[in-house]
Design an enzyme around this catalytic site. Structure first.
Site, mmCIF file in Angstrom:
data_model
loop_
_atom_site.group_PDB
_atom_site.id
_atom_site.type_symbol
_atom_site.label_atom_id
_atom_site.label_comp_id
_atom_site.label_asym_id
_atom_site.label_seq_id
_atom_site.Cartn_x
_atom_site.Cartn_y
_atom_site.Cartn_z
ATOM 1 N N LYS A 13 0.827 -1.215 0.000
ATOM 2 C CA LYS A 13 0.000 0.000 0.000
ATOM 3 C C LYS A 13 0.861 1.266 0.000
ATOM 4 O O LYS A 13 0.590 2.194 -0.755
ATOM 5 C CB LYS A 13 -0.920 0.021 1.234
ATOM 6 C CG LYS A 13 -1.881 -1.146 1.300
ATOM 7 C CD LYS A 13 -2.817 -1.023 2.501
ATOM 8 C CE LYS A 13 -2.118 -1.073 3.848
ATOM 9 N NZ LYS A 13 -1.564 -2.402 4.194
ATOM 10 N N ARG A 88 -9.411 0.523 9.086
ATOM 11 C CA ARG A 88 -8.861 -0.797 9.384
ATOM 12 C C ARG A 88 -9.888 -1.686 10.053
ATOM 13 O O ARG A 88 -9.620 -2.856 10.301
ATOM 14 C CB ARG A 88 -7.736 -0.625 10.396
ATOM 15 C CG ARG A 88 -6.299 -0.606 9.897
ATOM 16 C CD ARG A 88 -5.591 -1.798 9.774
ATOM 17 N NE ARG A 88 -4.185 -1.864 10.115
ATOM 18 C CZ ARG A 88 -3.166 -1.155 9.685
ATOM 19 N NH1 ARG A 88 -3.336 -0.133 8.940
ATOM 20 N NH2 ARG A 88 -1.952 -1.474 10.026
ATOM 21 N N ARG A 127 12.015 -6.333 4.916
ATOM 22 C CA ARG A 127 11.775 -4.898 4.803
ATOM 23 C C ARG A 127 12.640 -4.120 5.793
ATOM 24 O O ARG A 127 12.850 -4.545 6.921
ATOM 25 C CB ARG A 127 10.299 -4.621 5.081
ATOM 26 C CG ARG A 127 9.889 -3.187 4.854
ATOM 27 C CD ARG A 127 8.469 -3.132 4.365
ATOM 28 N NE ARG A 127 7.538 -2.964 5.481
ATOM 29 C CZ ARG A 127 6.234 -2.767 5.311
ATOM 30 N NH1 ARG A 127 5.708 -2.751 4.093
ATOM 31 N NH2 ARG A 127 5.456 -2.614 6.340
ATOM 32 N N ARG A 162 11.513 -2.652 11.781
ATOM 33 C CA ARG A 162 10.516 -2.183 12.746
ATOM 34 C C ARG A 162 10.260 -3.236 13.830
ATOM 35 O O ARG A 162 10.331 -4.421 13.571
ATOM 36 C CB ARG A 162 9.209 -1.853 12.026
ATOM 37 C CG ARG A 162 9.235 -0.488 11.365
ATOM 38 C CD ARG A 162 8.105 -0.249 10.387
ATOM 39 N NE ARG A 162 6.849 -0.903 10.702
ATOM 40 C CZ ARG A 162 5.781 -0.842 9.909
ATOM 41 N NH1 ARG A 162 5.826 -0.155 8.773
ATOM 42 N NH2 ARG A 162 4.686 -1.468 10.237
ATOM 43 N N ARG A 173 -0.061 -9.567 13.112
ATOM 44 C CA ARG A 173 -0.653 -8.524 12.257
ATOM 45 C C ARG A 173 -1.491 -9.135 11.139
ATOM 46 O O ARG A 173 -2.529 -8.596 10.764
ATOM 47 C CB ARG A 173 0.444 -7.640 11.658
ATOM 48 C CG ARG A 173 0.922 -6.568 12.634
ATOM 49 C CD ARG A 173 2.280 -6.041 12.261
ATOM 50 N NE ARG A 173 2.296 -5.295 11.025
ATOM 51 C CZ ARG A 173 3.376 -5.166 10.242
ATOM 52 N NH1 ARG A 173 4.506 -5.772 10.565
ATOM 53 N NH2 ARG A 173 3.311 -4.465 9.150
HETATM 54 P P1 ADP Z 1 1.216 -2.281 8.118
HETATM 55 O O1 ADP Z 1 2.563 -2.420 7.537
HETATM 56 O O2 ADP Z 1 0.830 -3.350 9.097
HETATM 57 O O3 ADP Z 1 0.154 -1.956 7.124
HETATM 58 P P2 ADP Z 1 1.034 0.367 9.243
HETATM 59 O O4 ADP Z 1 2.299 1.085 9.058
HETATM 60 O O5 ADP Z 1 -0.133 0.748 8.439
HETATM 61 O O6 ADP Z 1 1.364 -1.158 9.161
HETATM 62 O O7 ADP Z 1 0.600 0.443 10.798
HETATM 63 C C1 ADP Z 1 1.462 0.048 11.840
HETATM 64 C C2 ADP Z 1 0.664 -0.139 13.117
HETATM 65 O O8 ADP Z 1 -0.001 1.088 13.458
HETATM 66 C C3 ADP Z 1 -0.457 -1.166 13.036
HETATM 67 O O9 ADP Z 1 0.007 -2.471 13.274
HETATM 68 C C4 ADP Z 1 -1.404 -0.673 14.125
HETATM 69 O O10 ADP Z 1 -0.942 -0.996 15.408
HETATM 70 C C5 ADP Z 1 -1.302 0.830 13.980
HETATM 71 N N1 ADP Z 1 -2.320 1.374 13.034
HETATM 72 C C6 ADP Z 1 -2.081 1.975 11.838
HETATM 73 N N2 ADP Z 1 -3.228 2.355 11.249
HETATM 74 C C7 ADP Z 1 -4.220 1.983 12.082
HETATM 75 C C8 ADP Z 1 -5.645 2.079 12.047
HETATM 76 N N3 ADP Z 1 -6.295 2.653 11.004
HETATM 77 N N4 ADP Z 1 -6.353 1.567 13.093
HETATM 78 C C9 ADP Z 1 -5.733 1.004 14.149
HETATM 79 N N5 ADP Z 1 -4.406 0.870 14.251
HETATM 80 C C10 ADP Z 1 -3.644 1.358 13.234
#
Ligand code: ADP
Ligand code: ZN
Length: 217
Positions: A13, A88, A127, A162, A173
């Protein structure tokens, strides 16, 4: 364009969003980037979010909606936006629907980037992310390595793995995605907004999104 990017962690994404912003000037809004920035800066939001994030769980909907209500009303969103990592959960999607109606904004489409689980696992464990919060460039040790010494090619800061990219946190996740986020696929399909894309290259996904938007106009 005004779109939502839907897809499991590691579906690409963020990469796709960056390519699309370069194309038409829409801004990328990544709740993950915003939250990681807040954690690094040690703000009250960051302190509250950190534990959820490190374990691979979701941050509470109320915190996220507070962030997004503000963010979507900032001036740079008037030229379009790409939502990356939001909504989400079904409650977030319901709240977003109300917020967009209030702001008189219509979505063009919801792109569901559908990548097989084995590809995702391989991508996430390889990553690396730039540790500079205002950069956050993403690398891959196999396909797009950082500069020698694991430094960011853009800003020279160290690149890091990370805390939520250990094998345990990653499988958590993916489980959270399947349970809480995957139901949004049916949700947006019913609204006639869904475009499912099975390409694995970022260019393939970008083109499918551009074509999908053109077809709706
Ligand atoms: P990913 O690589 O899992 O898509 P993101 O960078 O989007 O990760 O998000 C990292 C973390 O931030 C998630 O695992 C969650 O804990 C939190 N997070 C991000 N966006 C949201 C959301 N819309 N609702 C709830 N938690 C979120
Ligand atoms: Zn950098």
């Amino acid at each position: 364009m005004r779109i939502i990017l839907l897809g499991a962690p590691g579906a690409g994404k963020g990469t796709v969003a960056k390519l699309l912003t370069a194309f038409d000037g829409s801004v990328q809004i990544s709740t993950g980037d915003i939250l990681r920035g807040a954690v690094k800066a040690g703000t009250p939001l960051g302190k509250e979010a950190k534990g959820y994030m490190d374990s691979g769980g979701l941050v509470p909907d109320s915190l996220i909606m507070g962030i997004m209500e503000q963010r979507l009303q900032e001036k740079d969103c008037q030229g379009g936006f790409l939502l990356d990592g939001f909504p989400r959960t079904i409650p977030q999607a319901d709240e977003l629907g109300k917020l967009l109606a209030k702001l008189n904004i219509k979505l063009d489409l919801v792109a569901n980037i559908d990548v097989p689980r084995d590809v995702i696992l391989d991508r996430l464990t390889t990553r690396r992310t730039c540790s500079n919060t205002s950069c956050q460039e993403i690398y891959n040790v196999k396909s797009n390595p950082p500069a020698p010494g694991d430094k960011c090619k853009k800003c020279g800061s160290p690149t890091i793995q990370r805390a939520d990219e250990t094998v345990e946190a990653i499988s958590k996740r993916l489980d959270v995605y399947n349970e809480k986020t995957a139901p949004l696929i049916g949700y947006y399909d019913k609204k006639g907004l869904l475009l499912t894309i099975k390409e694995t290259s970022s260019d393939g996904v970008v083109n499918a999104i551009k074509n999908g938007i053109a077809a709706k106009k």
